[in-house]
Design a protein around this motif. Structure first.
Motif, PDB file in Angstrom:
ATOM      1  N   ILE E 229      48.502  39.353  52.270  1.00 35.95           N
ATOM      2  CA  ILE E 229      48.766  40.535  53.095  1.00 35.95           C
ATOM      3  C   ILE E 229      49.415  41.638  52.255  1.00 35.95           C
ATOM      4  N   GLU E 233      48.054  45.399  51.462  1.00 32.50           N
ATOM      5  CA  GLU E 233      48.915  46.540  51.750  1.00 32.50           C
ATOM      6  C   GLU E 233      49.067  47.428  50.501  1.00 32.50           C
ATOM      7  N   ARG E 243      44.484  53.496  57.335  1.00 28.10           N
ATOM      8  CA  ARG E 243      45.518  52.496  57.661  1.00 28.10           C
ATOM      9  C   ARG E 243      45.016  51.389  58.600  1.00 28.10           C
ATOM     10  N   GLU E 244      44.209  51.757  59.581  1.00 28.15           N
ATOM     11  CA  GLU E 244      43.724  50.738  60.522  1.00 28.15           C
ATOM     12  C   GLU E 244      42.875  49.682  59.812  1.00 28.15           C
ATOM     13  N   LYS E 245      42.064  50.130  58.883  1.00 28.06           N
ATOM     14  CA  LYS E 245      41.216  49.169  58.167  1.00 28.06           C
ATOM     15  C   LYS E 245      42.065  48.180  57.384  1.00 28.06           C
ATOM     16  N   ILE E 247      45.109  47.272  57.993  1.00 29.69           N
ATOM     17  CA  ILE E 247      45.837  46.368  58.891  1.00 29.69           C
ATOM     18  C   ILE E 247      44.905  45.337  59.501  1.00 29.69           C
ATOM     19  N   LEU E 248      43.675  45.740  59.808  1.00 37.16           N
ATOM     20  CA  LEU E 248      42.718  44.771  60.348  1.00 37.16           C
ATOM     21  C   LEU E 248      42.426  43.670  59.328  1.00 37.16           C
ATOM     22  N   GLN E 250      44.490  42.755  56.888  1.00 37.73           N
ATOM     23  CA  GLN E 250      45.716  41.958  56.810  1.00 37.73           C
ATOM     24  C   GLN E 250      45.795  40.994  57.994  1.00 37.73           C
ATOM     25  N   HIS E 251      45.421  41.488  59.160  1.00 30.76           N
ATOM     26  CA  HIS E 251      45.430  40.618  60.345  1.00 30.76           C
ATOM     27  C   HIS E 251      44.463  39.447  60.183  1.00 30.76           C
TER      28      HIS E 251
END
Lengths: 320, 320, 320, 320, 320, 320
Positions: E229, E233, E243-245, E247-248, E250-251
């Protein structure tokens, strides 16, 4: 008879009321026949009430625009089973009005500036320069929001300044236990307490009254533990902190919920991480016990408390 | 070369040895050709060794009979793969020998009398007369054994005076946390700490060196929690203590292991019972962490520790 | 048309009614204009109804004071959505009225005196004098309440005499299984059955109709298992029973729920304790199965039963 | 001195021995210099020993071929740390030798023919003709193997005739409990007991001494519960039994282990299925308790018993 | 007779041996009388053996220094119960020797360069430029080590190139399932597969033969999920990915172990994260099943396999 | 204004409506004054509405009798808070009306005949003649119902043709994964997919619109896994299929839910059984994810979904 400063939850239809309230939202609307009026949501510690200023004036609109705290005089009506306040007079809080925002909304029992000062004095107690610098950087970054953020959406410390208050009490308890268990490295304890929940500020969207509207997208997909680890990694790299120190702090954040099903995939592997976990849970539980027993008569049990595994707490008879 | 006061675990076949040891068992036996000799089990903090005094004399038998601590000179042999000490000379500890029993067996880091005094001064801090009297009665009843009992057969605080040491540290930590969480009734905290494990004295059979041979019949069939509750019930009735106080203390004992599968069928229902649980577990964990990391090099992990859910603990590099 | 002895749950506004009911509470009250009347709560097996005697007379008050069972004639009204009985005539049960209290409230299928006699004859079967004496003492101490106590607040045997009925059936089943498993010591089985739940009498507050209003303070903080152990300890010491016998009986009480999460921190360690657990659970389950299938048509399933892990029970078609 | 009929586990090198043993395996082998000899594995209740007949004769081979039980005279030697019996004389069991196979191998305490007769008399108690016929058919189909099959590879009733003995005791206990719980349909109880484990005969490969070598392919891939259900389905269809009856019996077999993790995906939905479960587990536990306490002195605990969740069982002092 | 290229596990004392082996460690030592010799650890797929070159020569030392693969001729001896190879002749692998490192150590069934090419062609299939760029960057960063890293210390794919092989097969399976479940966004599937385990390279220390010596400090304190993760980051921020990509992705890494107790505090919240989990576990299981059944005869079961919840796998009879 | 083909859930009192609906039930009734009328339950994908044809005619009754799909014109009324349709005109679907049953009720996205053809072409891919014949027999036996059966009462694929659609997608995914994992025996995969849920047809009662009214008696007492095993056993024996093949298929059905608490007492012991489990769960999850995200705006989370362990699914912003 006009009720002065009665709590919102206690207002009854038919009464007159006069007192200080907080404006949560307001809007200038029009009636069906085109007349302007001001629609306001007023709140205090006990609840909220819809208020109407039927006589729209520029001045009244400015009062609502310029102030958080207003003094209102009006009549309590009932409309379709819901209470409503018909406002006769409204003005902003004057400098010599003896009222504080913390009296109007649920909040920590200590003023936030005072808590922040105490926190900063703890930061100064960290001896390791790198760790102190890292903590200082991160706390400063979030300082504005830390002044009002709650520690949770619901549950323990979910009120204005709750996060800061939670951190402060953990600091105090940590300092005390460090006097008993002398082999503990207090630098990590202080830093761990400071950083363990700091990214709740990124996990939740809260307004300046300490009310959480929702979790953020990143908060839901990753959570404050993961966010906190990334924060330490990134800021640590910027500062150029020794890598082991950064990882140990990340490990403390990662393991502080202790059980995998509560969000910690690793259990504490250092005494400081172990202690951090207990400081966290003790503070939460002491909060829950203290508040759950408020308003219970001696010799009585509370109802089942879901948060505390459905326990019924008991308030002893002879507890002077 | 004669090794002076070398630990038993470090004795090597072929060496000569001279030092103080503790006699655990001894017996006068006969060789196959009818000659008498004395067979002794010597122990120190690091282990035990079988010793033989081949020249039986009345005097030597008296030395073994009259003393716990002896000074022994001899040679280390190996017999069927097992080390043995051939004793050449033995005498009892003399008054001016600078050796204490606590140097020969694993024991608490504070002298037991000192711990007992500290404990008694905490009893005096209990304000409620009935509770103080009850605690005083029970502690006095078990005082002799409390001076040497360990807190467990294995695991944390399983050494001479371990139970007393565990209680003392919990007292200290409890006193400290009471300063942070001011709504706590310290009388119950002090009494709860004092009584929560006191019936381990009835649950386990331990010798005066703090070594548990086995659990007692009642210990296995009921356990120290149940035994402790009965103790409070019975002594409380004798004293005529207010019934609610007695039951609250029994509840604290009953709930202090917190989880049903660890022996507590009820969860804490008062803040004091909740705190007692955390004082107990923190003290056990701090003990385990401190001792598990002894002898580990900085930057290294321990092996997996079964007691701590198979965690590998880490000793940081930069931990001055 | 007047309904004779119609169940309370079936009364409909507008009907006249005549029948026997039980008085649960009554009170002499005054109307707003100062007129006295009598307010009564009447119950039968199917529910309860509020009744009013608007014409207060000394005689009527005496009827309510002196009787549990009354014969009432009146009209069913509806008041704010709730049914109410306007009483026209009321008298106490006469000796030759063919009605028993067990017909008016849920209760065990055998008369309580008969059950008590059966129980006492089982006590006489205990051969060991000490055990028999202990059981006899404890049963006698609680005999009055045992005649009417239910076995639970909700769930199995939660009706008048339910605790006694539960004990009796377990006695019978235990006696039978003892004939198959001959190595079992029946003294402990009989004593264990007698004592395992006896302190439910101290754990719950029940009225003489077998209805539990709440758990007691000690019941919530300790529970009937712990209370039962203390009872055996205390009464055993008074009698001077052999210590091992007392502890074995305490162990049986302690372990009879079998699983820690159901309240037993120790599992059974004697065959008699093991058997006690199964006698207890079989009796509870047979009760639940029998009652759950009442009123179900052959070839049909019951709804999901929460108590039985959400099972749907089945009543076979061809079950003559 | 020659030991007569000493248990195998007690034979000591150097002793002479004479007694009856069971032949488990034998083989005619050759020594390195080409001489024939007979290699035999002898067993009794206490263990097994390798035996050698160095003088090969046709007669001796026939003795080993024709007999299960032999009388052997020889000397106990030790070879590479293992005991061996040098046979001097061997003969088959003669008609008037007073020895039975059940004396040489672990077996049920009742003769198998007697158990089978008892079982058959229970079958006759089944009133429903279809159910009785189905049970009769299936029991007859497996009768030969039922005479000697154990109830398990390890654990409870894992000896000669153990399955039959387990069924018989459950029958007896079921009959008794049916007298207490009168609403139970005994036809299903009897049939359920008879069929619940019958397919252990298909699940495991056992020899005629009641020793299981392994599970069968179908046993491992499906298990005796599934196999039993198929048996009832298939035989029920052949007989033309009412479909509901067949399914109810299949459901009883399916649910008798009660918990999914022990092999029952459905919980009992009829009282008879519920009772079957308890009959099964009580019989297993009573077996385990009785046998675990054999050889334990009064006032002592057993070691931890894995099968019983690591309990230490206790044998009371005063248990006459 | 000299055994040519016999597996190390099959070498027997007394045999002569000639073949290719891998040098794991070597050292120049001295005998007690001062003579130099070379001590080597030789390995192949089946195990390892200690070898001695008693005649030290500069040339022999250079052979050991310069080569991984050597051809060795010698005799197998036994020393204190351990096999040892007395080396008579040793030389390095010559260019025309038909032997590859993958024949000497456990490794993936496809050459690593070929696997890497396949992987890179999958990266090109990612349509979103930002995601493709991020994946490309991270894979390139670890490319050198990815060529030989195993996927685990023990368990599935714990051999040379195992991590790469695991990723490749997941890619292939993901591509296929994407054809069935058309609503899936393949960019995330490809990127998720590529990144989910990439930080095993940072979690474990492995040598170039794919053998893991231990976990790293960061690996133990945080684990590859958390490390992955942080990698996304950090590299994502450098690239400036939306940013959304970031985080997705990382999720996806965070949730791919699915259960908290296996390291995933969040469950998948997108279809792509859900699918990633199944691709991962299917590939691991197919690996385990295929390899566990190797060498099992048709109609036989394997022993209990701890990794697969103690299952005994079955190899069917009729499986052509 | 008349609403044309408005969904039932959107009809509002006071509107006129005209459109196609499905007749679920209808009945000829009489009003209190003896007039005949027709009472119909009309449904579409969004719900159901009660309709009345007040003017009874023979023709209208025939329309209701002869048709599933009708065209109705009427007015929406409200009666006691419930919507009702007063029918003014009704006629059967005409051949050239452009409406299909699958437009009126929830159903699989592919026509059922097309799915059945696809399924049958997969059966032809089974190479083993015995397995193919068994599968063919069983599928043919249930073919009529397979055309419309749902895969569940609630949850995934609980609509018309859902079972067939679930099987088809699993077939496709299985075929694909078989290309990656080449050692898999595809005969068992195809047969396993075909048979794993086929007895849901016997477990649940569904009407021809794919709506399950309830589980069957055998379904509740045994469940589709056990029913499926018996089906394979019985049909396999009729065909005379090799016993091992039959048992392997039964094992696949038995183990496909994987966890005991979900109905599988055995875990998969062959690679094909293992794969079957994952094909099943992936198809269910992809269904749940796809449908749960329908109607969610980009950048938003769903509510908590009970079926998916209370997860909030996320629909990415940038997901073109």
């Amino acid at each position: 008879m006009t009720k002065i400063n009665k709590n919102i939850s206690e207002l009854r239809p038919g009464e007159k009321s006069e007192g200080f309230y907080l404006i949560k939202n307001f809007e200038v609307k029009k009636t069906t026949n085109g007349k302007q009026y001001i629609d306001i949501e007023l709140v205090d510690k006990t609840g909220s009430i819809n208020a109407k200023i039927w006589d729209y004036t520029k001045e009244n609109e400015e009062v609502a625009t310029d102030n958080s705290i207003v003094k209102v005089r009006g009549e309590v009506l009932e409309w379709n089973g819901t209470k409503q306040l018909k406002v006769n007079k409204i003005r902003g809080k004057l400098p010599n009005d003896d009222i504080k925002i913390s009296e109007l909304i649920p909040s920590a029992p200590i003023e936030n500036e005072e808590m922040m000062n105490a926190l900063e004095s703890y930061i100064k107690k960290i001896k390791d320069e790198e760790i102190r610098s890292l903590v200082d950087t991160i706390i400063n970054k979030y300082k504005d929001r830390l002044l009002y953020y709650p520690a949770a959406k619901k549950n323990h410390h979910s009120y204005l300044g709750g996060l800061l208050y939670h951190m402060l009490r953990m600091m105090q308890a940590g300092e005390k236990l460090g006097q008993v268990y002398g082999f503990i490295n207090m630098d990590y304890v202080y830093a761990g307490v400071m950083l363990h929940d700091i990214c709740k500020i990124l996990e939740m969207d809260a307004d300046t009254y300490g009310v959480v509207s929702d979790y953020t997208m990143e908060g839901k997909l990753l959570g404050h533990i993961i966010q906190g680890i990334k924060e330490i990694e990134t800021e640590g790299e910027k500062i150029g902190i020794d890598r082991e120190k950064s990882i140990l702090l990340q490990h403390m954040v990662l393991s502080h919920h202790y059980e995998p099903e509560f969000g910690s995939p690793k259990k504490p592997m250092t005494p400081e991480a172990e202690l951090l976990h207990f400081l966290d849970i003790i503070d939460a539980r002491m909060f829950d016990f203290e508040h759950s027993l408020e308003g219970i008569d001696p010799g009585q049990f509370t109802d089942k408390i879901w948060l505390l595994d459905n326990r019924n707490l008991y308030k002893p008879m002879n507890n002077e």
